[in-house]
Design a protein around this motif. Structure first.
Motif, PDB file in Angstrom:
ATOM      1  N   GLY A   1       8.702   3.923  -4.608  1.00 43.99           N
ATOM      2  CA  GLY A   1       9.135   3.443  -3.307  1.00 43.99           C
ATOM      3  C   GLY A   1       8.418   2.188  -2.861  1.00 43.99           C
ATOM      4  O   GLY A   1       7.293   1.898  -3.298  1.00 43.99           O
ATOM      5  N   ILE A   2       9.072   1.450  -1.978  1.00 46.43           N
ATOM      6  CA  ILE A   2       8.488   0.203  -1.482  1.00 46.43           C
ATOM      7  C   ILE A   2       7.222   0.477  -0.674  1.00 46.43           C
ATOM      8  O   ILE A   2       6.293  -0.338  -0.660  1.00 46.43           O
ATOM      9  N   SER A   3       7.141   1.629  -0.026  1.00 49.58           N
ATOM     10  CA  SER A   3       5.953   1.952   0.766  1.00 49.58           C
ATOM     11  C   SER A   3       4.739   2.219  -0.110  1.00 49.58           C
ATOM     12  O   SER A   3       3.596   2.155   0.363  1.00 49.58           O
TER      13      SER A   3
ATOM     14  N   LEU B   1       4.040   3.873  -9.840  1.00 44.40           N
ATOM     15  CA  LEU B   1       4.373   5.210 -10.305  1.00 44.40           C
ATOM     16  C   LEU B   1       3.374   6.252  -9.803  1.00 44.40           C
ATOM     17  O   LEU B   1       2.159   6.062  -9.910  1.00 44.40           O
ATOM     18  N   ASP B   2       3.899   7.351  -9.285  1.00 45.11           N
ATOM     19  CA  ASP B   2       3.072   8.476  -8.872  1.00 45.11           C
ATOM     20  C   ASP B   2       2.762   9.327 -10.106  1.00 45.11           C
ATOM     21  O   ASP B   2       3.682   9.863 -10.739  1.00 45.11           O
ATOM     22  N   PRO B   3       1.487   9.467 -10.487  1.00 40.44           N
ATOM     23  CA  PRO B   3       1.159  10.261 -11.682  1.00 40.44           C
ATOM     24  C   PRO B   3       1.695  11.688 -11.630  1.00 40.44           C
ATOM     25  O   PRO B   3       2.066  12.249 -12.671  1.00 40.44           O
TER      26      PRO B   3
ATOM     27  N   SER C   1       4.746  -5.951  -8.687  1.00 38.28           N
ATOM     28  CA  SER C   1       3.629  -5.029  -8.493  1.00 38.28           C
ATOM     29  C   SER C   1       2.667  -5.095  -9.680  1.00 38.28           C
ATOM     30  O   SER C   1       3.086  -5.321 -10.823  1.00 38.28           O
ATOM     31  N   VAL C   2       1.393  -4.867  -9.403  1.00 31.45           N
ATOM     32  CA  VAL C   2       0.357  -4.838 -10.437  1.00 31.45           C
ATOM     33  C   VAL C   2      -0.351  -3.493 -10.365  1.00 31.45           C
ATOM     34  O   VAL C   2      -0.824  -3.089  -9.293  1.00 31.45           O
TER      35      VAL C   2
ATOM     36  N   SER D   1       7.349  -5.540   0.017  1.00 36.13           N
ATOM     37  CA  SER D   1       6.104  -5.203  -0.662  1.00 36.13           C
ATOM     38  C   SER D   1       5.611  -6.502  -1.287  1.00 36.13           C
ATOM     39  O   SER D   1       6.272  -7.063  -2.164  1.00 36.13           O
ATOM     40  N   GLU D   2       4.477  -6.987  -0.823  1.00 40.79           N
ATOM     41  CA  GLU D   2       4.008  -8.299  -1.278  1.00 40.79           C
ATOM     42  C   GLU D   2       3.684  -8.267  -2.769  1.00 40.79           C
ATOM     43  O   GLU D   2       2.872  -7.463  -3.234  1.00 40.79           O
ATOM     44  N   PRO D   3       4.306  -9.139  -3.554  1.00 42.88           N
ATOM     45  CA  PRO D   3       4.042  -9.170  -4.999  1.00 42.88           C
ATOM     46  C   PRO D   3       2.597  -9.579  -5.289  1.00 42.88           C
ATOM     47  O   PRO D   3       2.039 -10.448  -4.626  1.00 42.88           O
TER      48      PRO D   3
END
Length: 479
Positions: free
Chosen positions: A217-219, A224-226, A251-252, A392-394
């Motif tokens: 999600g953007i939030s 990824l949620d483990p 995303s990083v 979501s700021e890259p």
């Protein structure tokens, strides 16, 4: 002609000429490749007639044969039927067609740096031609380049490889698809966090494997949620594909999160990881890059993919590579030997020069990254000022993946309904003449992807057009 009128009326930025009908509609809703799987019966009827024509000079007999028309079997492999065409490629092609038709479309769909290849790299390619380096290289790549890649991975990523654990291919995309083909069997599962690069699921399908999509999600900055990963693992799980920095979100993955993922991977003996690190050098401090293979216990599990297209502005040179345990890399090498053979000898010479520019590409790459960051900051600020936009700021790459779903559910006179990312992108192409990619291509229909691999002035013009187009929608939706 209407096209001529369009050209004349659209020479100014901000004007809205009519787009020639049919030029873009298919690209935003590309029909699934659908070929009949029925085998057409072959009706082979032939008749042979002999016609003896005696030459006065030679006495030769001429035999002529006539054959009725043969019905050709045009069915294709079910594998082709299962693969979707790339929507980013389709949109880019259609936007180019519009420009060629005289419509001043701003193209922000393709992920291609707008910079020229740095001069030392280009010179190395030119010199390779002049010096006669124009023949086949070893299938896996020249020893010179593979050794340089080993040095790079050691110095920059903390990864130790030998040249026989490196395979150079015609782009990182080829490296990834060969890896998927090499390790997946029919029925295996490939776990892919979404939003994802459009090709990952299709590569799995080409290997007769099943893509398993893990939504983010953007939030949570699309990370990824483990716990979700662990809940989706089974005895069929064969591959996890990670991309950091990410296309399409920018995303990083922070090291701590990767360590949590690695702990889960370690508990599943069949599970391997493809770490797509093609945007590694395009990263914005304080974010830092961590190679997944450098984590405890992950070297044996990881196939690291990288290349030269993005950071070094070498898209047309078509060169990428994969590094990993020799057993897996040798399998990829076998596939390549029967597929394309080795990569371009000229490009490989240029790649050696690229790796010689210094740590992380030296000043040449740093200059490009500085420009990308300036563009990112402008877009984040500009879209942050628009009602109903979530961002979501890259932290890396050169994409902005923004949520515009608050503008869905609108009926526009003369256009139709806007109810998803695809119809919104069609609307923005029609009204704003800006080509973007709908998020459904990446597995998230709430968003659209904007590539800021374009000049700041181009981005400024695009934002003004998009803002004007959204004003029309604003009165129709609660924002």
């Amino acid at each position: 002609m209407a096209t001529a009128t369009t050209t004349a009326s659209s020479s100014r930025i901000g004007s809205t000429p009519t787009i020639p009908p049919g030029l873009y509609s298919d690209s935003f809703n590309p029909a699934s490749i659908s070929f009949s799987s029925n085998i057409h019966g072959l009706s082979l009827k032939s008749s042979v007639s002999k016609k003896q024509l005696y030459s006065r000079r030679t006495g030769a007999v001429v035999i002529t044969q006539s054959m009725d028309r043969v019905e050709v079997d045009i069915s294709l492999s079910p594998r082709v039927n299962s693969v979707k065409p790339s929507k980013t490629v389709a949109i880019t092609d259609q936007a180019t067609a519009l420009v060629q038709a005289g419509v001043p479309v701003i193209r922000l769909a393709a992920g291609e740096p707008d910079f020229d290849t740095p001069a030392p790299i280009a010179e190395a390619g030119i010199n390779a031609i002049r010096e006669g380096h124009t023949r086949y290289t070893p299938n896996a790549g020249t020893m010179e380049l593979r050794s340089a890649i080993c040095h790079k991975l050691k110095e920059e990523n903390g990864l130790s490889y030998t040249p026989d654990q490196i395979l150079v291919s015609n782009g990182a995309k080829q490296s990834i698809v060969q890896a998927v083909l090499a390790v997946c069997s029919p029925g295996d599962e490939v776990l892919i966090p979404a939003p994802f690069w459009v090709s990952y699921p299709e590569m799995a399908r080409m290997a007769d494997a099943t893509p398993v999509i893990l939504p983010t999600g953007i939030s949570e900055d699309f990370l990824l949620d483990p716990k979700l990963l662990e809940s989706k693992l089974s005895e069929k799980s064969r591959l996890l594909i990670l991309c950091s920095p990410s296309n399409p979100t920018g995303s990083v993955y922070p090291r701590k999160l990767l360590e949590e993922i690695a702990e889960i991977v370690a508990r599943h003996p069949r599970l391997l990881v493809i770490s797509d690190e093609i945007y590694e050098h395009i990263i914005y401090a304080p974010a830092t890059h961590t190679s997944f293979a450098s984590l405890p216990g992950m070297w044996d599990r990881t196939l690291t993919v990288n290349g030269f297209s993005k950071a070094f502005a070498m898209t047309g040179w078509r060169l990428g590579y994969i590094a990993g345990p020799k057993h897996f890399v040798s399998a990829c090498n076998k596939i390549q030997s029967q597929f394309t053979s080795g990569a371009s000898s000229i490009s490989q010479k240029a790649a050696v020069a690229a790796l010689g520019l210094g740590y992380a590409g030296g000043e040449a790459v740093a200059t490009m990254v500085k420009a990308f960051r300036e563009r990112r900051d402008y877009l984040v600020k500009s879209f942050g000022e628009i009602d109903g936009v979530k961002i979501s700021e890259p932290r890396g790459a050169f994409y902005l993946f923004i949520d515009l779903s608050s503008y869905y559910g609108v009926e526009v006179d003369g256009f139709g309904s806007i109810n998803d990312s695809e119809s919104l992108c069609r609307y923005l192409l029609d009204k704003a003449q800006v080509a973007l990619v709908p998020g459904d291509a990446f597995g998230d229909d709430t968003c659209i992807r904007i590539s800021y691999a374009a000049s700041l002035s181009t981005l400024q013009a695009a934002v003004e057009r998009i803002k004007k187009a959204l004003v029309t929608l604003r009165s129709h939706v609660p924002v």
